[in-house]
Design a protein around this motif. Structure first.
Motif, PDB file in Angstrom:
ATOM      1  N   LYS A   1      19.974 -33.920  -4.977  1.00 10.93           N
ATOM      2  CA  LYS A   1      20.721 -32.771  -5.497  1.00 10.93           C
ATOM      3  C   LYS A   1      20.935 -31.696  -4.430  1.00 10.93           C
ATOM      4  CE  LYS A   1      19.523 -32.695 -10.409  1.00 10.93           C
ATOM      5  NZ  LYS A   1      18.799 -31.943 -11.449  1.00 10.93           N
ATOM      6  N   LEU A   2      19.924 -31.507  -3.589  1.00 15.06           N
ATOM      7  CA  LEU A   2      20.014 -30.447  -2.578  1.00 15.06           C
ATOM      8  C   LEU A   2      20.573 -30.952  -1.252  1.00 15.06           C
ATOM      9  CD1 LEU A   2      16.683 -28.504  -3.249  1.00 15.06           C
ATOM     10  CD2 LEU A   2      18.964 -28.141  -4.228  1.00 15.06           C
ATOM     11  N   ASN A   3      20.910 -32.248  -1.215  1.00 16.31           N
ATOM     12  CA  ASN A   3      21.502 -32.849  -0.023  1.00 16.31           C
ATOM     13  C   ASN A   3      20.621 -32.632   1.212  1.00 16.31           C
ATOM     14  OD1 ASN A   3      23.461 -34.341   1.300  1.00 16.31           O
ATOM     15  ND2 ASN A   3      24.648 -32.527   1.868  1.00 16.31           N
ATOM     16  N   CYS A   4      19.344 -32.954   1.058  1.00 16.32           N
ATOM     17  CA  CYS A   4      18.370 -32.787   2.138  1.00 16.32           C
ATOM     18  C   CYS A   4      17.870 -34.152   2.608  1.00 16.32           C
ATOM     19  CB  CYS A   4      17.188 -31.947   1.648  1.00 16.32           C
ATOM     20  SG  CYS A   4      17.636 -30.248   1.273  1.00 16.32           S
TER      21      CYS A   4
ATOM     22  N   MET B   1      21.323 -17.834  -8.719  1.00 19.36           N
ATOM     23  CA  MET B   1      21.312 -18.017 -10.158  1.00 19.36           C
ATOM     24  C   MET B   1      21.898 -19.375 -10.546  1.00 19.36           C
ATOM     25  SD  MET B   1      22.344 -14.101 -11.041  1.00 19.36           S
ATOM     26  CE  MET B   1      22.388 -14.232 -12.812  1.00 19.36           C
ATOM     27  N   ASN B   2      22.621 -20.018  -9.643  1.00 23.01           N
ATOM     28  CA  ASN B   2      23.200 -21.336  -9.901  1.00 23.01           C
ATOM     29  C   ASN B   2      22.248 -22.433  -9.456  1.00 23.01           C
ATOM     30  OD1 ASN B   2      25.597 -20.219 -10.867  1.00 23.01           O
ATOM     31  ND2 ASN B   2      26.358 -19.947  -8.782  1.00 23.01           N
ATOM     32  N   ASN B   3      21.019 -22.366  -9.897  1.00 21.75           N
ATOM     33  CA  ASN B   3      19.985 -23.316  -9.518  1.00 21.75           C
ATOM     34  C   ASN B   3      20.274 -24.697 -10.126  1.00 21.75           C
ATOM     35  OD1 ASN B   3      17.634 -24.741  -9.146  1.00 21.75           O
ATOM     36  ND2 ASN B   3      16.293 -23.090  -9.767  1.00 21.75           N
ATOM     37  N   PRO B   4      20.435 -25.728  -9.291  1.00 21.36           N
ATOM     38  CA  PRO B   4      20.745 -27.059  -9.818  1.00 21.36           C
ATOM     39  C   PRO B   4      19.512 -27.833 -10.299  1.00 21.36           C
ATOM     40  CG  PRO B   4      20.671 -27.144  -7.443  1.00 21.36           C
ATOM     41  CD  PRO B   4      20.461 -25.702  -7.826  1.00 21.36           C
ATOM     42  N   LEU B   5      18.317 -27.301 -10.086  1.00 26.33           N
ATOM     43  CA  LEU B   5      17.091 -28.026 -10.409  1.00 26.33           C
ATOM     44  C   LEU B   5      16.619 -27.749 -11.831  1.00 26.33           C
ATOM     45  CD1 LEU B   5      15.128 -27.344  -7.087  1.00 26.33           C
ATOM     46  CD2 LEU B   5      16.640 -29.265  -7.636  1.00 26.33           C
ATOM     47  N   SER B   6      16.120 -28.793 -12.464  1.00 28.63           N
ATOM     48  CA  SER B   6      15.531 -28.637 -13.801  1.00 28.63           C
ATOM     49  C   SER B   6      14.175 -27.950 -13.668  1.00 28.63           C
ATOM     50  CB  SER B   6      15.357 -29.999 -14.466  1.00 28.63           C
ATOM     51  OG  SER B   6      14.313 -30.721 -13.824  1.00 28.63           O
ATOM     52  N   ALA B   7      13.634 -27.491 -14.770  1.00 31.94           N
ATOM     53  CA  ALA B   7      12.330 -26.822 -14.754  1.00 31.94           C
ATOM     54  C   ALA B   7      11.253 -27.760 -14.207  1.00 31.94           C
ATOM     55  CB  ALA B   7      11.969 -26.343 -16.155  1.00 31.94           C
TER      56      ALA B   7
ATOM     57  N   LEU C   1      10.232 -31.831   2.244  1.00 29.72           N
ATOM     58  CA  LEU C   1       9.882 -30.584   2.931  1.00 29.72           C
ATOM     59  C   LEU C   1      11.122 -29.730   3.174  1.00 29.72           C
ATOM     60  CD1 LEU C   1       7.200 -31.829   5.475  1.00 29.72           C
ATOM     61  CD2 LEU C   1       6.857 -30.612   3.318  1.00 29.72           C
ATOM     62  N   GLU C   2      12.200 -30.378   3.608  1.00 30.52           N
ATOM     63  CA  GLU C   2      13.461 -29.663   3.804  1.00 30.52           C
ATOM     64  C   GLU C   2      13.975 -29.121   2.470  1.00 30.52           C
ATOM     65  OE1 GLU C   2      17.911 -31.009   4.955  1.00 30.52           O
ATOM     66  OE2 GLU C   2      16.375 -31.601   6.422  1.00 30.52           O
ATOM     67  N   ALA C   3      13.844 -29.925   1.415  1.00 28.91           N
ATOM     68  CA  ALA C   3      14.278 -29.494   0.078  1.00 28.91           C
ATOM     69  C   ALA C   3      13.454 -28.305  -0.395  1.00 28.91           C
ATOM     70  CB  ALA C   3      14.160 -30.654  -0.914  1.00 28.91           C
ATOM     71  N   ALA C   4      12.149 -28.352  -0.144  1.00 32.68           N
ATOM     72  CA  ALA C   4      11.278 -27.248  -0.555  1.00 32.68           C
ATOM     73  C   ALA C   4      11.644 -25.969   0.184  1.00 32.68           C
ATOM     74  CB  ALA C   4       9.813 -27.600  -0.296  1.00 32.68           C
ATOM     75  N   ARG C   5      11.911 -26.080   1.481  1.00 39.93           N
ATOM     76  CA  ARG C   5      12.290 -24.906   2.281  1.00 39.93           C
ATOM     77  C   ARG C   5      13.610 -24.315   1.774  1.00 39.93           C
ATOM     78  NH1 ARG C   5      11.008 -26.736   6.885  1.00 39.93           N
ATOM     79  NH2 ARG C   5      12.905 -27.922   7.261  1.00 39.93           N
ATOM     80  N   LEU C   6      14.582 -25.175   1.508  1.00 40.89           N
ATOM     81  CA  LEU C   6      15.887 -24.724   1.014  1.00 40.89           C
ATOM     82  C   LEU C   6      15.742 -24.052  -0.345  1.00 40.89           C
ATOM     83  CD1 LEU C   6      19.236 -25.573   1.611  1.00 40.89           C
ATOM     84  CD2 LEU C   6      18.699 -26.443  -0.640  1.00 40.89           C
ATOM     85  N   ALA C   7      14.980 -24.672  -1.250  1.00 42.92           N
ATOM     86  CA  ALA C   7      14.801 -24.123  -2.587  1.00 42.92           C
ATOM     87  C   ALA C   7      14.042 -22.796  -2.548  1.00 42.92           C
ATOM     88  CB  ALA C   7      14.056 -25.127  -3.465  1.00 42.92           C
ATOM     89  N   GLU C   8      13.073 -22.678  -1.649  1.00 41.92           N
ATOM     90  CA  GLU C   8      12.322 -21.437  -1.514  1.00 41.92           C
ATOM     91  C   GLU C   8      13.225 -20.312  -1.009  1.00 41.92           C
ATOM     92  OE1 GLU C   8       8.778 -21.217   1.195  1.00 41.92           O
ATOM     93  OE2 GLU C   8       7.795 -21.676  -0.719  1.00 41.92           O
ATOM     94  N   GLU C   9      14.034 -20.615   0.003  1.00 42.59           N
ATOM     95  CA  GLU C   9      14.952 -19.615   0.551  1.00 42.59           C
ATOM     96  C   GLU C   9      15.989 -19.177  -0.480  1.00 42.59           C
ATOM     97  OE1 GLU C   9      16.544 -21.348   4.108  1.00 42.59           O
ATOM     98  OE2 GLU C   9      14.687 -21.049   5.222  1.00 42.59           O
ATOM     99  N   ALA C  10      16.378 -20.104  -1.347  1.00 39.12           N
ATOM    100  CA  ALA C  10      17.365 -19.785  -2.373  1.00 39.12           C
ATOM    101  C   ALA C  10      16.733 -19.066  -3.560  1.00 39.12           C
ATOM    102  CB  ALA C  10      18.056 -21.059  -2.857  1.00 39.12           C
TER     103      ALA C  10
END
Length: 195
Positions: free
Chosen positions: A176-179, A131-137, A183-192
């Protein structure tokens, strides 16, 4: 009833759960799961989402549609908010981990059989943390398309933005995601569960 195309997992679960519960295990395709469920009419059906072919979510949807009186527990090794949302959207009443101790799994199955909704505690906590998503829409929109393998030019055309703006959004997401890359950012965001 346990449904999994992964023979070792299915038979191991059968061996463990049969000491506590009356269990039947079934492998094969969706049709075999439905046929067995119609014949046995179990109180609870445990469906492995991660087996070969990965048709577990489709099996959950079919079982829920055809046998709404049977509670379905989704069993997975993926403890992500995304996996949880998919299982709940398919109609599962329980979400269990392949890594849960047998006593916890038996308790979860029993409670689902009594009508409760049960979620693996670690997944529930990860979902709350998501729920603490750091990404904007807009960053989520861009990253969602990048996760599909779309190049920046195609993402720009899809979102009616310039290619430079897309690169800026992706750079911001990676930072923001420190990736290391998108691709790494997408994987992290998907898992979260953020995209």
């Amino acid at each position: 009833m346990i449904f999994s195309n992964h023979v070792l997992l299915r038979e191991s679960l059968h061996a463990v759960l049969s000491t506590e519960l009356d269990v039947t295990s079934v492998g094969g395709d969706d049709g075999e799961a439905l046929t067995a469920a119609h014949k046995i009419r179990p109180d609870v059906i445990v469906v492995d989402l991660d087996g070969p072919g990965r048709h577990g979510l489709r099996t959950v949807r079919l079982l829920v549609a055809e046998l709404p009186e049977c509670a379905v527990v989704a069993l997975t090794g993926r403890h992500t908010p995304h996996a949880l949302r998919q299982a709940l959207a398919a109609g599962a009443r329980g979400f269990a981990s392949r890594e849960q101790p047998p006593a916890e799994l038996v308790d979860l199955i029993r409670r689902v059989g009594r009508g409760e909704r049960m979620i693996h505690p670690g997944t529930a906590l990860a979902t709350l943390a998501a729920m603490n998503n750091p990404l904007s829409a807009r960053e989520r929109d861009v990253l969602r398309l990048a996760a599909r393998g779309m190049p920046s030019a195609a993402i720009a055309a899809e979102l009616f933005l310039s290619e430079g703006t897309i690169r800026n959004y992706l750079s911001s997401v990676v930072r923001k995601l420190n990736c290391r890359n998108r691709l790494e950012a997408a994987r992290l965001a998907e898992e979260a569960g953020w995209i």
